[in-house]
Design a protein around this motif. Structure first.
Motif, PDB file in Angstrom:
ATOM      1  N   LEU A  37      79.396  66.808  77.319  1.00 43.46           N
ATOM      2  CA  LEU A  37      79.231  67.748  76.211  1.00 43.46           C
ATOM      3  C   LEU A  37      80.525  68.521  75.955  1.00 43.46           C
ATOM      4  O   LEU A  37      80.847  68.830  74.802  1.00 43.46           O
ATOM      5  CB  LEU A  37      78.044  68.679  76.459  1.00 43.46           C
ATOM      6  CG  LEU A  37      76.675  68.002  76.379  1.00 43.46           C
ATOM      7  CD1 LEU A  37      75.560  68.997  76.703  1.00 43.46           C
ATOM      8  CD2 LEU A  37      76.440  67.338  75.039  1.00 43.46           C
ATOM      9  N   ALA A  38      81.285  68.797  77.007  1.00 41.34           N
ATOM     10  CA  ALA A  38      82.594  69.433  76.819  1.00 41.34           C
ATOM     11  C   ALA A  38      83.531  68.480  76.079  1.00 41.34           C
ATOM     12  O   ALA A  38      84.274  68.901  75.179  1.00 41.34           O
ATOM     13  CB  ALA A  38      83.173  69.844  78.168  1.00 41.34           C
ATOM     14  N   SER A  39      83.495  67.201  76.439  1.00 43.80           N
ATOM     15  CA  SER A  39      84.318  66.202  75.742  1.00 43.80           C
ATOM     16  C   SER A  39      83.903  66.059  74.288  1.00 43.80           C
ATOM     17  O   SER A  39      84.758  65.925  73.407  1.00 43.80           O
ATOM     18  CB  SER A  39      84.206  64.836  76.431  1.00 43.80           C
ATOM     19  OG  SER A  39      84.752  64.894  77.720  1.00 43.80           O
ATOM     20  N   LEU A  40      82.603  66.095  74.040  1.00 43.67           N
ATOM     21  CA  LEU A  40      82.101  66.011  72.672  1.00 43.67           C
ATOM     22  C   LEU A  40      82.582  67.220  71.857  1.00 43.67           C
ATOM     23  O   LEU A  40      83.058  67.069  70.732  1.00 43.67           O
ATOM     24  CB  LEU A  40      80.576  65.922  72.669  1.00 43.67           C
ATOM     25  CG  LEU A  40      79.899  65.755  71.314  1.00 43.67           C
ATOM     26  CD1 LEU A  40      80.302  64.429  70.652  1.00 43.67           C
ATOM     27  CD2 LEU A  40      78.379  65.828  71.481  1.00 43.67           C
ATOM     28  N   ALA A  41      82.493  68.396  72.438  1.00 42.27           N
ATOM     29  CA  ALA A  41      82.945  69.611  71.744  1.00 42.27           C
ATOM     30  C   ALA A  41      84.446  69.544  71.447  1.00 42.27           C
ATOM     31  O   ALA A  41      84.895  69.979  70.384  1.00 42.27           O
ATOM     32  CB  ALA A  41      82.616  70.847  72.575  1.00 42.27           C
ATOM     33  N   LEU A  65      84.073  67.534  65.932  1.00 43.09           N
ATOM     34  CA  LEU A  65      83.544  66.673  64.877  1.00 43.09           C
ATOM     35  C   LEU A  65      83.090  67.490  63.673  1.00 43.09           C
ATOM     36  O   LEU A  65      82.472  68.547  63.821  1.00 43.09           O
ATOM     37  CB  LEU A  65      82.378  65.840  65.404  1.00 43.09           C
ATOM     38  CG  LEU A  65      82.687  64.869  66.530  1.00 43.09           C
ATOM     39  CD1 LEU A  65      81.403  64.241  67.057  1.00 43.09           C
ATOM     40  CD2 LEU A  65      83.666  63.804  66.078  1.00 43.09           C
ATOM     41  N   GLU A  66      83.391  66.963  62.517  1.00 52.48           N
ATOM     42  CA  GLU A  66      82.930  67.538  61.255  1.00 52.48           C
ATOM     43  C   GLU A  66      81.792  66.656  60.733  1.00 52.48           C
ATOM     44  O   GLU A  66      81.618  65.522  61.177  1.00 52.48           O
ATOM     45  CB  GLU A  66      84.083  67.560  60.238  1.00 52.48           C
ATOM     46  CG  GLU A  66      85.284  68.377  60.686  1.00 52.48           C
ATOM     47  CD  GLU A  66      85.030  69.877  60.693  1.00 52.48           C
ATOM     48  OE1 GLU A  66      84.131  70.324  59.938  1.00 52.48           O
ATOM     49  OE2 GLU A  66      85.705  70.592  61.453  1.00 52.48           O
ATOM     50  N   VAL A  67      81.036  67.159  59.777  1.00 55.34           N
ATOM     51  CA  VAL A  67      79.905  66.408  59.223  1.00 55.34           C
ATOM     52  C   VAL A  67      80.342  65.025  58.762  1.00 55.34           C
ATOM     53  O   VAL A  67      79.651  64.031  59.024  1.00 55.34           O
ATOM     54  CB  VAL A  67      79.227  67.195  58.077  1.00 55.34           C
ATOM     55  CG1 VAL A  67      78.169  66.354  57.390  1.00 55.34           C
ATOM     56  CG2 VAL A  67      78.621  68.475  58.610  1.00 55.34           C
ATOM     57  N   GLN A  68      81.481  64.911  58.118  1.00 62.04           N
ATOM     58  CA  GLN A  68      81.947  63.617  57.614  1.00 62.04           C
ATOM     59  C   GLN A  68      82.266  62.632  58.752  1.00 62.04           C
ATOM     60  O   GLN A  68      82.179  61.424  58.557  1.00 62.04           O
ATOM     61  CB  GLN A  68      83.149  63.769  56.661  1.00 62.04           C
ATOM     62  CG  GLN A  68      84.381  64.369  57.263  1.00 62.04           C
ATOM     63  CD  GLN A  68      84.454  65.900  57.205  1.00 62.04           C
ATOM     64  OE1 GLN A  68      83.440  66.568  56.986  1.00 62.04           O
ATOM     65  NE2 GLN A  68      85.628  66.452  57.415  1.00 62.04           N
ATOM     66  N   ASP A  69      82.597  63.137  59.943  1.00 63.14           N
ATOM     67  CA  ASP A  69      82.863  62.253  61.084  1.00 63.14           C
ATOM     68  C   ASP A  69      81.618  61.480  61.508  1.00 63.14           C
ATOM     69  O   ASP A  69      81.719  60.394  62.080  1.00 63.14           O
ATOM     70  CB  ASP A  69      83.386  63.050  62.283  1.00 63.14           C
ATOM     71  CG  ASP A  69      84.769  63.619  62.067  1.00 63.14           C
ATOM     72  OD1 ASP A  69      85.624  62.899  61.489  1.00 63.14           O
ATOM     73  OD2 ASP A  69      85.002  64.773  62.458  1.00 63.14           O
ATOM     74  N   LEU A  70      80.456  62.037  61.235  1.00 64.93           N
ATOM     75  CA  LEU A  70      79.207  61.389  61.633  1.00 64.93           C
ATOM     76  C   LEU A  70      78.980  60.078  60.889  1.00 64.93           C
ATOM     77  O   LEU A  70      78.186  59.245  61.320  1.00 64.93           O
ATOM     78  CB  LEU A  70      78.022  62.334  61.419  1.00 64.93           C
ATOM     79  CG  LEU A  70      78.097  63.648  62.205  1.00 64.93           C
ATOM     80  CD1 LEU A  70      76.922  64.540  61.838  1.00 64.93           C
ATOM     81  CD2 LEU A  70      78.161  63.399  63.700  1.00 64.93           C
ATOM     82  N   GLU A  71      79.708  59.859  59.796  1.00 62.89           N
ATOM     83  CA  GLU A  71      79.611  58.609  59.028  1.00 62.89           C
ATOM     84  C   GLU A  71      80.584  57.543  59.535  1.00 62.89           C
ATOM     85  O   GLU A  71      80.543  56.403  59.069  1.00 62.89           O
ATOM     86  CB  GLU A  71      79.854  58.884  57.543  1.00 62.89           C
ATOM     87  CG  GLU A  71      78.779  59.763  56.918  1.00 62.89           C
ATOM     88  CD  GLU A  71      77.372  59.216  57.105  1.00 62.89           C
ATOM     89  OE1 GLU A  71      77.170  57.995  56.918  1.00 62.89           O
ATOM     90  OE2 GLU A  71      76.467  60.006  57.449  1.00 62.89           O
ATOM     91  N   VAL A 115      77.026  50.520  63.243  1.00 60.91           N
ATOM     92  CA  VAL A 115      76.272  51.757  63.458  1.00 60.91           C
ATOM     93  C   VAL A 115      77.195  52.939  63.179  1.00 60.91           C
ATOM     94  O   VAL A 115      78.412  52.820  63.280  1.00 60.91           O
ATOM     95  CB  VAL A 115      75.713  51.855  64.893  1.00 60.91           C
ATOM     96  CG1 VAL A 115      74.702  50.744  65.168  1.00 60.91           C
ATOM     97  CG2 VAL A 115      76.818  51.813  65.932  1.00 60.91           C
ATOM     98  N   THR A 116      76.591  54.072  62.845  1.00 62.45           N
ATOM     99  CA  THR A 116      77.396  55.266  62.608  1.00 62.45           C
ATOM    100  C   THR A 116      77.418  56.144  63.855  1.00 62.45           C
ATOM    101  O   THR A 116      76.537  56.053  64.722  1.00 62.45           O
ATOM    102  CB  THR A 116      76.861  56.109  61.432  1.00 62.45           C
ATOM    103  OG1 THR A 116      75.603  56.682  61.805  1.00 62.45           O
ATOM    104  CG2 THR A 116      76.730  55.267  60.158  1.00 62.45           C
ATOM    105  N   LEU A 117      78.416  57.014  63.891  1.00 68.38           N
ATOM    106  CA  LEU A 117      78.506  57.977  64.984  1.00 68.38           C
ATOM    107  C   LEU A 117      77.278  58.882  64.978  1.00 68.38           C
ATOM    108  O   LEU A 117      76.728  59.193  66.038  1.00 68.38           O
ATOM    109  CB  LEU A 117      79.791  58.797  64.865  1.00 68.38           C
ATOM    110  CG  LEU A 117      80.016  59.866  65.933  1.00 68.38           C
ATOM    111  CD1 LEU A 117      79.987  59.271  67.338  1.00 68.38           C
ATOM    112  CD2 LEU A 117      81.342  60.583  65.672  1.00 68.38           C
ATOM    113  N   GLY A 118      76.828  59.283  63.797  1.00 68.94           N
ATOM    114  CA  GLY A 118      75.618  60.101  63.713  1.00 68.94           C
ATOM    115  C   GLY A 118      74.403  59.403  64.299  1.00 68.94           C
ATOM    116  O   GLY A 118      73.600  60.021  65.002  1.00 68.94           O
ATOM    117  N   GLU A 119      74.267  58.107  64.031  1.00 70.74           N
ATOM    118  CA  GLU A 119      73.148  57.343  64.596  1.00 70.74           C
ATOM    119  C   GLU A 119      73.255  57.272  66.117  1.00 70.74           C
ATOM    120  O   GLU A 119      72.249  57.398  66.829  1.00 70.74           O
ATOM    121  CB  GLU A 119      73.119  55.932  64.012  1.00 70.74           C
ATOM    122  CG  GLU A 119      72.719  55.898  62.551  1.00 70.74           C
ATOM    123  CD  GLU A 119      72.981  54.560  61.886  1.00 70.74           C
ATOM    124  OE1 GLU A 119      72.326  54.301  60.856  1.00 70.74           O
ATOM    125  OE2 GLU A 119      73.834  53.774  62.359  1.00 70.74           O
TER     126      GLU A 119
END
Length: 182
Positions: A109-113, A117-123, A134-138
């Motif tokens: 979770l520290a690495s993820l933080a 990431l911004e909302v657009q990164d989830l695509e 697959v998307t990062l959001g998925e």
């Protein structure tokens, strides 16, 4: 039927950061009969679920997140072994697995933080070995669903341990008849 909510990283993290705490409160010090109960061949006991979660923290969620961020679809994800924990966890106690899981999850979770990431990164997209694009959001939504389904699995396996002991009340618990899954 109401529309399903969109994925929100802050809400996902709220679940992901609590999973180790919930499992620790639930399973630490639990008698082995509860920890080693399963639903038959090729199914997971609560102890095996812990090992599976540890293995996933090492090799799945953040490893695949990094692949998407660094390589996109040009480098497919490594294949995931759903049963690797059977060898990796051998000889470890539930307490050791709980400690290992909590430490790995905290680091992930520290690495993820740190990725900020911004909302657009989830695509952003990657390539799963069997699912394809697959998307990062998925992927991140699946991490949350994975935690929750394994917690539900632990509850189901533990409840089924008393399937016959509850006698006639069994008719009121549909969960007791659900098929076994790994």
């Amino acid at each position: 039927m109401p529309k399903h909510p969109e994925f929100r990283l802050d809400e996902a993290i709220a679940v992901l950061e609590r999973t180790p705490v919930v499992l620790d409160a639930w399973l630490r010090g639990m008698p082995e009969g509860w920890l080693r109960a399963d639903e038959g061949p090729d199914t997971f006991s609560p102890w095996e679920v812990l090992g599976h979660l540890v293995h996933g923290e090492r090799t799945d969620w953040m490893a695949r997140t990094r692949i998407i961020v660094e390589h996109g679809e040009s480098r497919p994800f490594d294949k995931y072994d759903r049963f690797a924990q059977r060898a990796e966890s051998e000889g470890k106690s539930a307490a050791q697995l709980l400690d290992e899981f909590a430490a790995l999850r905290h680091a992930n979770l520290a690495s993820l933080a740190a990725l900020r990431l911004e909302v657009q990164d989830l695509e952003r997209t990657g390539t799963h070995p069997s699912l394809g694009k697959v998307t990062l959001g998925e992927l991140l939504a699946t991490w949350v669903a994975h935690d929750l389904t394994h917690m539900a699995q632990i509850a189901r396996v533990m409840a089924k341990r008393y399937r016959d002991a509850i006698g006639p009340w069994r008719q009121y618990f549909r969960l007791m008849e659900w098929p076994a899954t790994a």
